[in-house]
Design a protein around this motif. Structure first.
Motif, PDB file in Angstrom:
ATOM      1  N   TYR A 291       0.821  -1.202   0.000  1.00 13.26           N
ATOM      2  CA  TYR A 291       0.000   0.000   0.000  1.00 13.26           C
ATOM      3  C   TYR A 291       0.861   1.260   0.000  1.00 13.26           C
ATOM      4  CZ  TYR A 291      -3.535   3.420   1.263  1.00 13.26           C
ATOM      5  OH  TYR A 291      -4.357   4.522   1.263  1.00 13.26           O
ATOM      6  N   PHE A 292       1.888   1.295   0.839  1.00  9.81           N
ATOM      7  CA  PHE A 292       2.653   2.519   1.031  1.00  9.81           C
ATOM      8  C   PHE A 292       3.818   2.704   0.060  1.00  9.81           C
ATOM      9  CE2 PHE A 292       0.671   2.032   5.265  1.00  9.81           C
ATOM     10  CZ  PHE A 292      -0.021   3.236   5.280  1.00  9.81           C
ATOM     11  N   VAL A 293       4.528   1.652  -0.287  1.00 12.44           N
ATOM     12  CA  VAL A 293       5.732   1.822  -1.112  1.00 12.44           C
ATOM     13  C   VAL A 293       5.389   2.142  -2.573  1.00 12.44           C
ATOM     14  CG1 VAL A 293       7.890   0.770  -1.886  1.00 12.44           C
ATOM     15  CG2 VAL A 293       7.117   0.441   0.470  1.00 12.44           C
ATOM     16  N   PRO A 294       4.610   1.314  -3.274  1.00  8.93           N
ATOM     17  CA  PRO A 294       4.303   1.648  -4.681  1.00  8.93           C
ATOM     18  C   PRO A 294       3.047   2.514  -4.812  1.00  8.93           C
ATOM     19  CG  PRO A 294       3.571  -0.571  -4.229  1.00  8.93           C
ATOM     20  CD  PRO A 294       4.173  -0.028  -2.950  1.00  8.93           C
ATOM     21  N   LYS A 295       2.971   3.562  -4.015  1.00 12.65           N
ATOM     22  CA  LYS A 295       1.769   4.395  -3.944  1.00 12.65           C
ATOM     23  C   LYS A 295       1.409   5.012  -5.296  1.00 12.65           C
ATOM     24  CE  LYS A 295      -0.430   7.930  -1.213  1.00 12.65           C
ATOM     25  NZ  LYS A 295      -0.355   8.864  -0.129  1.00 12.65           N
ATOM     26  N   ASN A 296       2.376   5.596  -5.988  1.00 17.11           N
ATOM     27  CA  ASN A 296       2.090   6.206  -7.288  1.00 17.11           C
ATOM     28  C   ASN A 296       1.597   5.170  -8.290  1.00 17.11           C
ATOM     29  OD1 ASN A 296       2.688   9.069  -7.128  1.00 17.11           O
ATOM     30  ND2 ASN A 296       4.773   8.434  -6.678  1.00 17.11           N
ATOM     31  N   HIS A 297       2.202   3.995  -8.257  1.00 14.61           N
ATOM     32  CA  HIS A 297       1.794   2.944  -9.177  1.00 14.61           C
ATOM     33  C   HIS A 297       0.340   2.538  -8.908  1.00 14.61           C
ATOM     34  CE1 HIS A 297       2.650  -0.223 -12.061  1.00 14.61           C
ATOM     35  NE2 HIS A 297       1.880  -0.999 -11.309  1.00 14.61           N
ATOM     36  N   ARG A 298       0.022   2.356  -7.653  1.00  9.07           N
ATOM     37  CA  ARG A 298      -1.331   1.969  -7.266  1.00  9.07           C
ATOM     38  C   ARG A 298      -2.345   3.044  -7.677  1.00  9.07           C
ATOM     39  NH1 ARG A 298      -0.734   2.390  -2.498  1.00  9.07           N
ATOM     40  NH2 ARG A 298      -2.264   3.947  -1.979  1.00  9.07           N
ATOM     41  N   GLU A 299      -1.994   4.323  -7.467  1.00 10.54           N
ATOM     42  CA  GLU A 299      -2.882   5.418  -7.862  1.00 10.54           C
ATOM     43  C   GLU A 299      -3.053   5.467  -9.380  1.00 10.54           C
ATOM     44  OE1 GLU A 299      -1.136   8.889  -6.083  1.00 10.54           O
ATOM     45  OE2 GLU A 299      -1.821   8.348  -4.070  1.00 10.54           O
ATOM     46  N   GLY A 300      -1.973   5.194 -10.109  1.00 10.39           N
ATOM     47  CA  GLY A 300      -2.053   5.153 -11.572  1.00 10.39           C
ATOM     48  C   GLY A 300      -2.990   4.054 -12.050  1.00 10.39           C
ATOM     49  N   LEU A 301      -2.920   2.889 -11.404  1.00 14.02           N
ATOM     50  CA  LEU A 301      -3.821   1.792 -11.772  1.00 14.02           C
ATOM     51  C   LEU A 301      -5.278   2.156 -11.502  1.00 14.02           C
ATOM     52  CD1 LEU A 301      -1.857  -1.349 -10.517  1.00 14.02           C
ATOM     53  CD2 LEU A 301      -2.262  -0.644 -12.886  1.00 14.02           C
ATOM     54  N   LYS A 302      -5.499   2.821 -10.390  1.00 14.34           N
ATOM     55  CA  LYS A 302      -6.870   3.240 -10.038  1.00 14.34           C
ATOM     56  C   LYS A 302      -7.411   4.207 -11.088  1.00 14.34           C
ATOM     57  CE  LYS A 302      -9.542   5.418  -6.377  1.00 14.34           C
ATOM     58  NZ  LYS A 302      -9.637   6.833  -6.169  1.00 14.34           N
ATOM     59  N   LEU A 303      -6.598   5.178 -11.470  1.00 12.99           N
ATOM     60  CA  LEU A 303      -7.020   6.142 -12.484  1.00 12.99           C
ATOM     61  C   LEU A 303      -7.241   5.466 -13.840  1.00 12.99           C
ATOM     62  CD1 LEU A 303      -4.646   9.066 -11.481  1.00 12.99           C
ATOM     63  CD2 LEU A 303      -7.156   9.078 -11.334  1.00 12.99           C
ATOM     64  N   THR A 304      -6.402   4.490 -14.163  1.00 10.74           N
ATOM     65  CA  THR A 304      -6.558   3.757 -15.420  1.00 10.74           C
ATOM     66  C   THR A 304      -7.884   3.007 -15.439  1.00 10.74           C
ATOM     67  OG1 THR A 304      -4.165   3.516 -15.658  1.00 10.74           O
ATOM     68  CG2 THR A 304      -5.521   2.000 -16.915  1.00 10.74           C
ATOM     69  N   LYS A 305      -8.204   2.370 -14.332  1.00 17.22           N
ATOM     70  CA  LYS A 305      -9.479   1.632 -14.249  1.00 17.22           C
ATOM     71  C   LYS A 305     -10.677   2.564 -14.350  1.00 17.22           C
ATOM     72  CE  LYS A 305      -7.712  -2.353 -11.838  1.00 17.22           C
ATOM     73  NZ  LYS A 305      -7.710  -3.158 -10.622  1.00 17.22           N
ATOM     74  N   GLU A 306     -10.480   3.814 -13.957  1.00 18.28           N
ATOM     75  CA  GLU A 306     -11.546   4.817 -14.054  1.00 18.28           C
ATOM     76  C   GLU A 306     -11.531   5.524 -15.415  1.00 18.28           C
ATOM     77  OE1 GLU A 306     -10.691   7.385 -10.747  1.00 18.28           O
ATOM     78  OE2 GLU A 306     -11.415   5.919  -9.271  1.00 18.28           O
ATOM     79  N   HIS A 307     -10.662   5.060 -16.327  1.00 18.43           N
ATOM     80  CA  HIS A 307     -10.514   5.620 -17.670  1.00 18.43           C
ATOM     81  C   HIS A 307     -10.002   7.059 -17.642  1.00 18.43           C
ATOM     82  CE1 HIS A 307     -12.461   2.245 -19.814  1.00 18.43           C
ATOM     83  NE2 HIS A 307     -12.991   2.059 -18.606  1.00 18.43           N
ATOM     84  N   LYS A 308      -9.258   7.424 -16.619  1.00 11.73           N
ATOM     85  CA  LYS A 308      -8.643   8.749 -16.514  1.00 11.73           C
ATOM     86  C   LYS A 308      -7.170   8.601 -16.907  1.00 11.73           C
ATOM     87  CE  LYS A 308     -11.834  10.136 -12.898  1.00 11.73           C
ATOM     88  NZ  LYS A 308     -12.005  10.450 -11.480  1.00 11.73           N
ATOM     89  N   PHE A 309      -6.974   8.232 -18.175  1.00 15.98           N
ATOM     90  CA  PHE A 309      -5.655   7.865 -18.661  1.00 15.98           C
ATOM     91  C   PHE A 309      -4.649   9.016 -18.604  1.00 15.98           C
ATOM     92  CE2 PHE A 309      -8.763   5.149 -20.895  1.00 15.98           C
ATOM     93  CZ  PHE A 309      -8.392   3.939 -20.336  1.00 15.98           C
ATOM     94  N   GLU A 310      -5.108  10.225 -18.935  1.00 13.55           N
ATOM     95  CA  GLU A 310      -4.202  11.379 -18.908  1.00 13.55           C
ATOM     96  C   GLU A 310      -3.692  11.654 -17.495  1.00 13.55           C
ATOM     97  OE1 GLU A 310      -4.505  15.418 -21.203  1.00 13.55           O
ATOM     98  OE2 GLU A 310      -6.008  13.997 -21.977  1.00 13.55           O
ATOM     99  N   ASN A 311      -4.538  11.471 -16.507  1.00 11.11           N
ATOM    100  CA  ASN A 311      -4.138  11.688 -15.115  1.00 11.11           C
ATOM    101  C   ASN A 311      -3.260  10.545 -14.592  1.00 11.11           C
ATOM    102  OD1 ASN A 311      -5.718  14.016 -15.119  1.00 11.11           O
ATOM    103  ND2 ASN A 311      -7.493  12.965 -14.292  1.00 11.11           N
ATOM    104  N   ALA A 312      -3.398   9.375 -15.180  1.00 15.35           N
ATOM    105  CA  ALA A 312      -2.630   8.221 -14.728  1.00 15.35           C
ATOM    106  C   ALA A 312      -1.167   8.290 -15.181  1.00 15.35           C
ATOM    107  CB  ALA A 312      -3.266   6.931 -15.239  1.00 15.35           C
TER     108      ALA A 312
END
Length: 160
Positions: A55-76
């Motif tokens: 949860y804590f170490v790959p935080k940016n990666h996890r947030e990018g995956l969340k944005l990708t799943k929400e189809h917010k590709f530019e933000n990811a």
């Protein structure tokens, strides 16, 4: 709600051995401390540590995956770029992720970040940047099947 964005998870089965060993050590410690159910406490401790690290170490990666799943590709894209930078600067975390993050993923985070950036660019219609990132992935990780497939698909479309 299920996402229709494809997700690929590959497991490096050899990396599971140290993780099982770690859990057994935890169980042994709880056994030596005379806990009533050492297996339960060992498993709970292992899961707590594992989930916290992921949860804590790959935080940016996890947030990018969340944005990708929400189809917010530019933000990811910036999230995956930050993930790539972090794991490039801290290569030892990524290299030994089966110990440092208790992760049995076959692909390292730098490799996943580059593929995800390429995928995001393809989803926003920027084929040129997508091709650039798939090529960069293949330069650093020549055996990456996702990048090879993505690159072939994009270049075949481009050549029509």
């Amino acid at each position: 709600m299920a996402s229709n964005v494809p997700t690929v998870r590959q497991t490096s089965w050899i990396s599971v051995i140290p993780q099982i060993s770690f859990m057994l050590i935890l169980i042994f410690i709880y056994h030596k401390m005379n806990f009533e159910d050492p297996a339960l406490y060992g498993a709970i401790t292992y899961l707590t540590i594992s989930m916290s690290l992921r949860y804590f170490v790959p935080k940016n990666h996890r947030e990018g995956l969340k944005l990708t799943k929400e189809h917010k590709f530019e933000n990811a894209i910036p999230k995956f770029e930050n993930s790539y930078k972090f794991f490039t600067q801290n290569n030892w975390i990524d290299k030994y992720r089966f110990i440092t993050l208790l992760s049995s993923s076959k692909m390292n985070y730098r490799e996943m970040a580059l593929c995800n950036i390429a995928f995001c660019y393809s989803q926003i219609g920027n084929g040129e940047k997508s091709i650039e990132y798939y090529k960069k992935t293949l330069e650093e990780f020549p055996e990456n099947g996702l990048a090879l497939t993505g690159l072939k698909m994009l270049t075949s479309i481009e050549n029509k």
